[in-house]
Design an enzyme around this catalytic site. Structure first.
Site, mmCIF file in Angstrom:
data_model
loop_
_atom_site.group_PDB
_atom_site.id
_atom_site.type_symbol
_atom_site.label_atom_id
_atom_site.label_comp_id
_atom_site.label_asym_id
_atom_site.label_seq_id
_atom_site.Cartn_x
_atom_site.Cartn_y
_atom_site.Cartn_z
ATOM 1 C CB CYS A 1 -1.857 7.088 25.399
ATOM 2 S SG CYS A 1 -1.381 7.378 23.669
ATOM 3 N NE ARG B 1 -5.872 8.602 29.572
ATOM 4 C CZ ARG B 1 -6.010 9.744 30.323
ATOM 5 N NH1 ARG B 1 -6.960 10.172 30.927
ATOM 6 N NH2 ARG B 1 -4.975 10.699 30.101
ATOM 7 C CD1 TRP C 1 -6.715 9.360 19.366
ATOM 8 C CD2 TRP C 1 -5.530 11.187 20.135
ATOM 9 N NE1 TRP C 1 -7.093 10.472 18.670
ATOM 10 C CE2 TRP C 1 -6.324 11.324 19.316
ATOM 11 C CE3 TRP C 1 -4.749 11.988 20.699
ATOM 12 C CZ2 TRP C 1 -6.456 12.837 18.877
ATOM 13 C CZ3 TRP C 1 -4.748 13.209 20.417
ATOM 14 C CH2 TRP C 1 -5.517 13.762 19.306
ATOM 15 C CG ASN D 1 -1.127 9.887 28.357
ATOM 16 O OD1 ASN D 1 -1.081 10.154 27.188
ATOM 17 N ND2 ASN D 1 -1.791 10.441 29.306
ATOM 18 N N GLY D 2 1.657 11.013 26.513
ATOM 19 C CA GLY D 2 2.423 12.292 26.629
ATOM 20 C C GLY D 2 3.023 12.623 25.307
ATOM 21 C CD GLU E 1 -22.089 20.796 23.053
ATOM 22 O OE1 GLU E 1 -21.194 21.409 22.719
ATOM 23 O OE2 GLU E 1 -21.880 19.743 23.487
ATOM 24 C CE LYS F 1 -21.294 16.435 21.975
ATOM 25 N NZ LYS F 1 -20.873 17.528 23.109
ATOM 26 C CD GLU G 1 -17.850 15.431 19.856
ATOM 27 O OE1 GLU G 1 -16.604 15.114 20.000
ATOM 28 O OE2 GLU G 1 -18.857 15.951 20.547
ATOM 29 C CG HIS H 1 -25.021 38.771 7.350
ATOM 30 N ND1 HIS H 1 -25.057 40.122 6.756
ATOM 31 C CD2 HIS H 1 -25.617 39.076 8.581
ATOM 32 C CE1 HIS H 1 -25.805 40.698 7.338
ATOM 33 N NE2 HIS H 1 -26.136 40.129 8.482
ATOM 34 C CE LYS I 1 -15.156 12.775 28.191
ATOM 35 N NZ LYS I 1 -16.310 13.388 27.437
HETATM 36 C C1 AGP Z 1 -16.956 17.465 23.429
HETATM 37 O O1 AGP Z 1 -17.897 16.458 22.822
HETATM 38 C C2 AGP Z 1 -15.477 17.265 22.658
HETATM 39 N N1 AGP Z 1 -15.385 15.830 22.711
HETATM 40 C C3 AGP Z 1 -14.512 18.087 22.897
HETATM 41 O O2 AGP Z 1 -14.760 19.366 22.105
HETATM 42 C C4 AGP Z 1 -14.165 18.353 24.299
HETATM 43 O O3 AGP Z 1 -15.171 19.290 24.837
HETATM 44 C C5 AGP Z 1 -12.816 19.361 24.194
HETATM 45 O O4 AGP Z 1 -11.805 18.912 23.734
HETATM 46 C C6 AGP Z 1 -12.537 20.226 25.651
HETATM 47 O O5 AGP Z 1 -12.322 19.129 26.529
HETATM 48 P P1 AGP Z 1 -12.276 19.456 28.125
HETATM 49 O O6 AGP Z 1 -13.496 20.213 28.623
HETATM 50 O O7 AGP Z 1 -11.774 18.263 28.811
HETATM 51 O O8 AGP Z 1 -11.083 20.600 28.151
#
Ligand code: AGP
Length: 610
Positions: free
Chosen positions: A2, A28, A75, A101-102, A482, A486, A489, A505, A605
């Site tokens: 959050c 966040r 969040w 937050n936490g 990667e 992308k 997500e 396979h 994030k």
């Molecule tokens: C990346 O696009 C994602 N949002 C996610 O996989 C991110 O890379 C992952 O949560 C790790 O985050 P960090 O690098 O802040 O540890």
């Protein structure tokens, strides 16, 4: 995760400042938000489910009175997104409001005790125990600060909290394992999860450490440290750091979305990161050199950077590294394996709880901890023996883009530096590798400039497709994975990133006429075998989209679509330029499907829950 903010101004209404601060923290978390202010001894709160602008449109946050207040953008962890679960939360008498937050791990026991003492709860959150505990503490402690101190010693888990009382002159904030920064301005004083929250008001910041408690008034921030018994010891005045980020850097800078801005910022982010001091790099490489085992720990996109690093370290430095996904870290590595092990934790936020937990586990086993992160003062930096910072600047879009490029650049630099130590590279060879690496900022600038519109068209052509494969071999497997992450997500398109050779396979069973497959195909030693995989898929009617060298006419001819890229100055660093088309493809796939790429559903994030 959050975002929280607290602000005390000398005069004037604080509500619109808090609202705008929350907007800058929305990356966040964004499933609900709220603001509380105090005026003439009364607490005022507006909160609801949804994004800040929508709630503001309905409730008008700016009419909240008073020059002191707190805000929260959520969040969800405990309790679904809803008005009652939105922060701030209050005590029974509505005299204390708290944003948090936490995660409070022992909230259930605390809640039962409080309920037995007659406290009434409105939400399902873990947070709500905090204002009720402060209310209890205030019945026998003289000040809000002491009541907060007494409360937090009973909390298990992680927290950054800001507490507002109805005297309307003070805030108390505290942290443990969740970020919190103080801002010292000319109009007042602030505390927040992250610097952009108060950047228009001040650049003077103090990063809080775990177990620190701060008493804020409009012209002071008095810091104390709390011990296990709840006693507060005053801390000496700490000089603020003046952050260099401009507000422009933290905002969209004319782009429609943060993600697109951040993709375009990659040449700059990369050159800044490549300016890393040689001594720092060598000191870091030396630690790796002096350990028998090298273990990388990372999650998501950062994990893909470590996958690429595995190839770089092996080919450039003759060192094998073991890549572990952070969430599996503490379960994968046996207790006996800590000694003689250097752990390289890669995390842009420095706050990913999976990464922090795995690192803590390995640290307890005697491992040496190194970290590569983008966030100064983040939790990982306090756990690590040594830190290398990437210079991506703030990344607001939930999808990691520029932080990935800068992680790759740092890992590449490190592998070269290590290569000289291991004797795998002569000085001349390592110089040549550094020169090659330094060409990438211009190279990716050219990729963005020349390919963006074609990639947008490609995204349009495949708009009806709901399944994709992303395939690569060798170092390009990480790029393929990667690319798949992308598009999943932010465009909500199902995609599998896979080693091309392994695809036969099992996954190949899914291929039928028209199935789109993106091949990541740089001109390296994998190229010849990759062609066999292209042929296998083509024979089954797949649509072939190749990201390949502009000189690779053979593959261009074999493909239904090709995105030609400039020749590589070094085959070891191909992920840095080959990921760019995949980032752009995901971005345009999201836009064309009507999704907001900056705030994809169900994501945050940085993920601060296990
Ligand atoms: C990346 O696009 C994602 N949002 C996610 O996989 C991110 O890379 C992952 O949560 C790790 O985050 P960090 O690098 O802040 O540890």
């Amino acid at each position: 995760m959050c975002g929280i903010i607290g602000a005390v101004h000398m005069k004037g209404n604080i509500a619109s400042i808090l609202r705008q601060s929350l907007k800058r923290l929305e990356y966040r978390g964004y499933d609900s938000s709220g603001i509380a202010t105090v005026s003439e001894g009364t607490l005022f709160i507006k909160k609801d489910k949804g994004k800040i602008d929508d709630i503001h449109h309905r409730l008008n946050f700016d009419t909240l009175p008073g020059s002191i207040g707190i805000g929260h953008t959520r969040w969800a962890t405990h309790g679904p997104p809803s008005k009652v679960n939105a922060h701030p939360h209050t005590d029974c008498q509505k005299r204390i409001a708290v944003v948090h937050n936490g995660i409070i791990e022992n909230y259930q026991e605390l809640r039962e005790q409080l309920q037995a003492n007659g406290h009434r709860f409105e939400s399902q959150t873990d947070t709500e125990v905090i204002p009720h505990m402060i209310e209890e503490a205030l019945s026998h402690t003289p000040t809000l600060k002491e009541a907060v101190a007494e409360t937090i010693t009973q909390l298990e888990g992680s927290y950054a909290i800001v507490v507002l009382g109805t005297n309307g002159k003070e805030l108390v904030c505290a942290r443990k394992e969740s970020p919190l920064v103080i801002g010292l301005g000319t109009q007042g004083v602030y505390c927040a999860s992250d610097v952009p929250a108060f950047l228009p008001m001040t650049r003077k910041t103090i990063v809080l450490e775990d177990h620190e408690v701060v008493h804020l008034t409009s012209n002071s921030a008095l810091m104390s440290r709390i011990d296990d018994t709840g006693s507060l010891a005053p801390l000496p005045i700490r000089e603020p750091t003046v952050v260099k980020w401009t507000i422009d850097m933290a905002q969209k800078g004319g782009y429609p979305h943060f993600m697109l801005k951040e993709i375009h910022e990659q040449p700059r982010a990369l050159s800044d990161t490549l300016r890393i001091r040689k001594n720092d790099l060598e000191a870091f490489a030396e630690v790796l050199h002096n350990h028998k085992n090298i273990l990388t720990i990372a999650a998501g996109t950062s994990f893909h950077a470590t996958m690429a690093a595995k190839y770089m370290f092996s080919h450039i430095a003759d060192r094998l590294i073991h890549g572990v996904i952070a969430s599996e870290g503490s379960d994968t590595v046996a207790e006996s394996l800590g000694k003689d092990t250097a752990v390289l934790a890669v995390t842009q936020s420095g706050e990913t709880i999976d990464t922090l937990h795995a690192v803590k586990h390995l640290k307890n086993q005697g491992a040496t901890i190194l970290t590569i992160t983008n966030t100064v003062g983040s939790s990982i930096t306090r756990m690590a023996d040594s830190v290398l910072y990437t210079q991506a600047g703030p990344e607001i879009g939930v999808a990691a883009t520029k932080t990935y490029a800068t992680q790759l650049a740092t890992l590449a630099s490190l592998s070269i530096s290590l290569g000289t130590m291991t004797g795998a590279q002569t000085d001349k060879e390592s110089q040549e590798l550094f020169m090659a690496l330094n060409q990438f900022p211009n190279l990716i600038q050219a990729v963005i400039r020349n390919q963006e519109s074609q990639i947008k068209e490609t995204a349009q052509q495949y708009i009806t497709k709901s399944n994709f494969f992303f395939l690569g071999r060798g170092i390009s497997t990480s790029t393929a994975m990667e690319g798949a992450l992308k598009i999943k997500e932010i465009a909500y398109v199902h995609a599998e990133g896979y080693p091309a050779g392994e695809s036969k396979h099992g996954p190949i069973a899914l291929v039928e006429p028209g199935f789109p497959i993106i091949f990541v195909a740089p001109n390296d030693n994998t190229r010849r075998h990759l062609e066999s995989n292209v042929m296998e898929m083509k024979a089954r009617g797949a649509q072939i989209i190749s990201i390949c060298s502009a000189t690779d006419q053979r593959l261009i001819d074999l493909s239904h679509h090709a995105i030609p890229l400039p020749e590589l100055p070094s085959k070891f660093f191909s992920p840095i330029s080959y990921v760019i088309p995949l980032q752009l493809l995901a971005y345009y796939a999201a836009i064309l499907r009507g999704h907001d790429p900056d705030q994809p559903r169900n994501l945050a994030k940085s993920v601060t829950v296990l």
